[in-house]
Scaffold this active site. Structure first.
Site, PDB file in Angstrom:
ATOM      1  N   CYS A 181       0.814  -1.220   0.000  1.00 17.33           N
ATOM      2  CA  CYS A 181       0.000   0.000   0.000  1.00 17.33           C
ATOM      3  C   CYS A 181       0.846   1.268   0.000  1.00 17.33           C
ATOM      4  O   CYS A 181       0.327   2.362  -0.230  1.00 17.33           O
ATOM      5  CB  CYS A 181      -0.961  -0.013   1.183  1.00 17.33           C
TER       6      CYS A 181
ATOM      7  N   HIS B 225      -3.120   7.342   2.131  1.00 12.23           N
ATOM      8  CA  HIS B 225      -3.575   6.051   1.599  1.00 12.23           C
ATOM      9  C   HIS B 225      -4.930   5.747   2.231  1.00 12.23           C
ATOM     10  O   HIS B 225      -5.110   5.857   3.444  1.00 12.23           O
ATOM     11  CB  HIS B 225      -2.545   4.967   1.940  1.00 12.23           C
TER      12      HIS B 225
ATOM     13  N   ASN C 152     -10.256   0.088   0.152  1.00 11.09           N
ATOM     14  CA  ASN C 152      -8.800   0.216   0.099  1.00 11.09           C
ATOM     15  C   ASN C 152      -8.305  -0.392  -1.216  1.00 11.09           C
ATOM     16  O   ASN C 152      -8.371  -1.610  -1.395  1.00 11.09           O
ATOM     17  CB  ASN C 152      -8.209  -0.520   1.311  1.00 11.09           C
TER      18      ASN C 152
HETATM   19  N1  COA Z   1     -17.810  -8.786   9.885  1.00 12.55           N
HETATM   20  C1  COA Z   1     -18.377  -8.918  11.096  1.00 12.55           C
HETATM   21  N2  COA Z   1     -17.675  -9.251  12.196  1.00 12.55           N
HETATM   22  C2  COA Z   1     -16.348  -9.480  12.030  1.00 12.55           C
HETATM   23  C3  COA Z   1     -15.710  -9.363  10.778  1.00 12.55           C
HETATM   24  C4  COA Z   1     -16.492  -9.006   9.674  1.00 12.55           C
HETATM   25  N3  COA Z   1     -15.981  -8.851   8.449  1.00 12.55           N
HETATM   26  N4  COA Z   1     -14.388  -9.620  10.938  1.00 12.55           N
HETATM   27  C5  COA Z   1     -14.222  -9.888  12.238  1.00 12.55           C
HETATM   28  N5  COA Z   1     -15.396  -9.814  12.890  1.00 12.55           N
HETATM   29  C6  COA Z   1     -15.675 -10.030  14.311  1.00 12.55           C
HETATM   30  C7  COA Z   1     -14.606 -10.866  14.960  1.00 12.55           C
HETATM   31  O1  COA Z   1     -14.877 -12.247  14.773  1.00 12.55           O
HETATM   32  C8  COA Z   1     -14.697 -10.428  16.409  1.00 12.55           C
HETATM   33  O2  COA Z   1     -15.784 -11.072  17.001  1.00 12.55           O
HETATM   34  P1  COA Z   1     -15.710 -11.537  18.567  1.00 12.55           P
HETATM   35  O3  COA Z   1     -15.559 -10.243  19.333  1.00 12.55           O
HETATM   36  O4  COA Z   1     -17.017 -12.208  18.743  1.00 12.55           O
HETATM   37  O5  COA Z   1     -14.506 -12.424  18.636  1.00 12.55           O
HETATM   38  C9  COA Z   1     -15.068  -8.959  16.313  1.00 12.55           C
HETATM   39  O6  COA Z   1     -15.625  -8.773  14.997  1.00 12.55           O
HETATM   40  C10 COA Z   1     -13.908  -8.032  16.513  1.00 12.55           C
HETATM   41  O7  COA Z   1     -12.855  -8.443  15.640  1.00 12.55           O
HETATM   42  P2  COA Z   1     -11.539  -7.626  15.515  1.00 12.55           P
HETATM   43  O8  COA Z   1     -10.655  -8.226  14.463  1.00 12.55           O
HETATM   44  O9  COA Z   1     -10.974  -7.389  16.874  1.00 12.55           O
HETATM   45  O10 COA Z   1     -12.139  -6.261  14.953  1.00 12.55           O
HETATM   46  P3  COA Z   1     -11.520  -4.826  14.949  1.00 12.55           P
HETATM   47  O11 COA Z   1     -12.335  -3.924  15.754  1.00 12.55           O
HETATM   48  O12 COA Z   1     -10.042  -4.816  15.163  1.00 12.55           O
HETATM   49  O13 COA Z   1     -11.765  -4.416  13.424  1.00 12.55           O
HETATM   50  C11 COA Z   1     -10.544  -4.223  11.364  1.00 12.55           C
HETATM   51  C12 COA Z   1     -11.145  -5.172  12.385  1.00 12.55           C
HETATM   52  C13 COA Z   1      -9.847  -5.065  10.311  1.00 12.55           C
HETATM   53  C14 COA Z   1     -11.657  -3.437  10.701  1.00 12.55           C
HETATM   54  C15 COA Z   1      -9.576  -3.263  12.100  1.00 12.55           C
HETATM   55  O14 COA Z   1      -8.662  -3.982  12.908  1.00 12.55           O
HETATM   56  C16 COA Z   1      -8.792  -2.424  11.140  1.00 12.55           C
HETATM   57  O15 COA Z   1      -9.352  -1.565  10.494  1.00 12.55           O
HETATM   58  N6  COA Z   1      -7.454  -2.633  11.042  1.00 12.55           N
HETATM   59  C17 COA Z   1      -6.631  -1.941  10.082  1.00 12.55           C
HETATM   60  C18 COA Z   1      -6.698  -2.699   8.797  1.00 12.55           C
HETATM   61  C19 COA Z   1      -6.100  -1.972   7.636  1.00 12.55           C
HETATM   62  O16 COA Z   1      -6.312  -0.798   7.452  1.00 12.55           O
HETATM   63  N7  COA Z   1      -5.327  -2.704   6.815  1.00 12.55           N
HETATM   64  C20 COA Z   1      -4.743  -2.215   5.620  1.00 12.55           C
HETATM   65  C21 COA Z   1      -3.548  -1.371   5.936  1.00 12.55           C
HETATM   66  S1  COA Z   1      -2.763  -0.928   4.473  1.00 12.55           S
END
Ligand code: COA
Length: 303
Positions: free
Chosen positions: A111, A230, A260
């Site tokens: 990215c 980004h 993204n």
């Molecule tokens: N839809 C619904 N629920 C989901 C899910 C989805 N697509 N993906 C995960 N979950 C659930 C998980 O199973 C978890 O459930 P639980 O609490 O019952 O175990 C809960 O949601 C929380 O999961 P978690 O991974 O801790 O979520 P989060 O709040 O960290 O959000 C992201 C996940 C990916 C949105 C977040 O971490 C994020 O934005 N990270 C940065 C990613 C990014 O920008 N990457 C590219 C960089 S270039």
């Protein structure tokens, strides 16, 4: 002598998937995706490939810059998913647009790829090795995995940089290979990501690298017209704005529409802002990329 942006172009497929469409394929919901990421829909290829999207974006950038393909002496394509491992996508683009005088190569910095391509172009220009450079970010990502499909979309963006006396530009780039497992795409596999690690990395490193860049330029954040980040996640963008104590209106965002698009996200946004007249001559802009590697960086430019 350094490079100045003289044209942009972008191409995204017409076909898109809304959050509701995604929720029919994997166990998720519109509300979960909007609240966590700001994404509402993402455009997805049907017929296109990374190479054909790159060509369309390139043609539009050349038209916007009002130059002929023969004037380009360097083409750099940033992609993590080239259609073939060799030859490089940049050579394919060269042939399709008729940029017969260009030297061509691809690079992969995930990215951060457009930022790395931009800084490489500045390097060639400042060494006197190129006068007009075409940069393209083009990506097409797997969207069937629940944890990552919500985040990504397909598309391509391009920019033309020209050598100009008196233009100002500077660069800060960093990498941390010890965190490579945080965001990984194995050959023939799907993306795995530690979402929370990546989130923490972005909100801590991005404001720092922007401050480092501003110090180099002896400028304050308040003097910058737009911070073009980004488009990974709206919450990351808002957190960076808050840490820099800058109004969110200086952080344009189109993640709602495209999700993204990895290294294509910055040039797609640049193109939108230019075409709608938001970017104007004389403005001071900071571009910031971050992603797998881990890699992150920022570029200062005056347009
Ligand atoms: N839809 C619904 N629920 C989901 C899910 C989805 N697509 N993906 C995960 N979950 C659930 C998980 O199973 C978890 O459930 P639980 O609490 O019952 O175990 C809960 O949601 C929380 O999961 P978690 O991974 O801790 O979520 P989060 O709040 O960290 O959000 C992201 C996940 C990916 C949105 C977040 O971490 C994020 O934005 N990270 C940065 C990613 C990014 O920008 N990457 C590219 C960089 S270039």
């Amino acid at each position: 002598m350094t490079g100045r942006l003289i044209g942009t172009g972008s191409y995204v497929p017409d076909h898109y998937l809304s959050n509701e469409d995604i929720a029919k394929i994997v166990d998720t919901s519109d509300q979960w995706i909007r609240e966590r990421t700001g994404v509402v829909r993402r455009h997805i290829v049907e017929e296109d490939t990374t190479a054909t999207m790159a060509v369309q974006a390139a043609k539009r950038a050349l038209e916007d810059a009002s130059i002929q393909a023969e004037e380009i002496d360097l083409i750099i394509v940033s992609t993590i998913v080239s259609d073939v491992l060799m030859p490089c996508t940049a050579c394919y683009v060269q042939n399709e647009i008729g940029a017969v005088n260009a030297f061509c190569f691809d690079l992969n910095a995930a990215c951060s790829g457009f930022l790395v391509a931009y800084s490489t172009a500045l390097g060639y220009i400042e060494m006197g090795l190129a006068k007009k450079v075409l940069l393209i970010g083009t990506e097409l990502l797997d969207w069937t995995d629940r944890s990552t499909c919500i985040l990504f979309g397909d598309g391509a963006g391009a920019a033309v940089i020209e050598a100009v006396d008196g233009a100002r530009a500077s660069i800060c780039m960093h990498s941390d290979g010890s965190k490579g497992d945080s965001l990984l795409l194995p050959r023939n596999g799907t993306i795995t990501m530690n979402g929370q690690d990546v989130f923490r990395f972005a909100v801590s490193k991005v404001p720092k690298v922007i401050k480092e860049l501003l110090e180099q330029q002896q400028k304050t954040a308040g003097e910058i017209d737009y911070f073009i980040l980004h488009q990974a996640n709206k919450r990351i963008i808002d957190a960076v704005a808050k840490r820099l104590q800058v109004e969110e209106s200086h952080f344009p965002c189109n993640i709602e529409e495209y999700a993204n698009t990895s290294s294509a996200s910055i040039p797609i946004l640049l193109d939108e802002l230019r075409k709608e007249g938001t970017l104007k001559k004389g403005q001071k802009i900071v571009l910031t990329g971050f992603g797998a590697g881990l890699t992150w960086g920022a570029v200062y430019m005056e347009i």
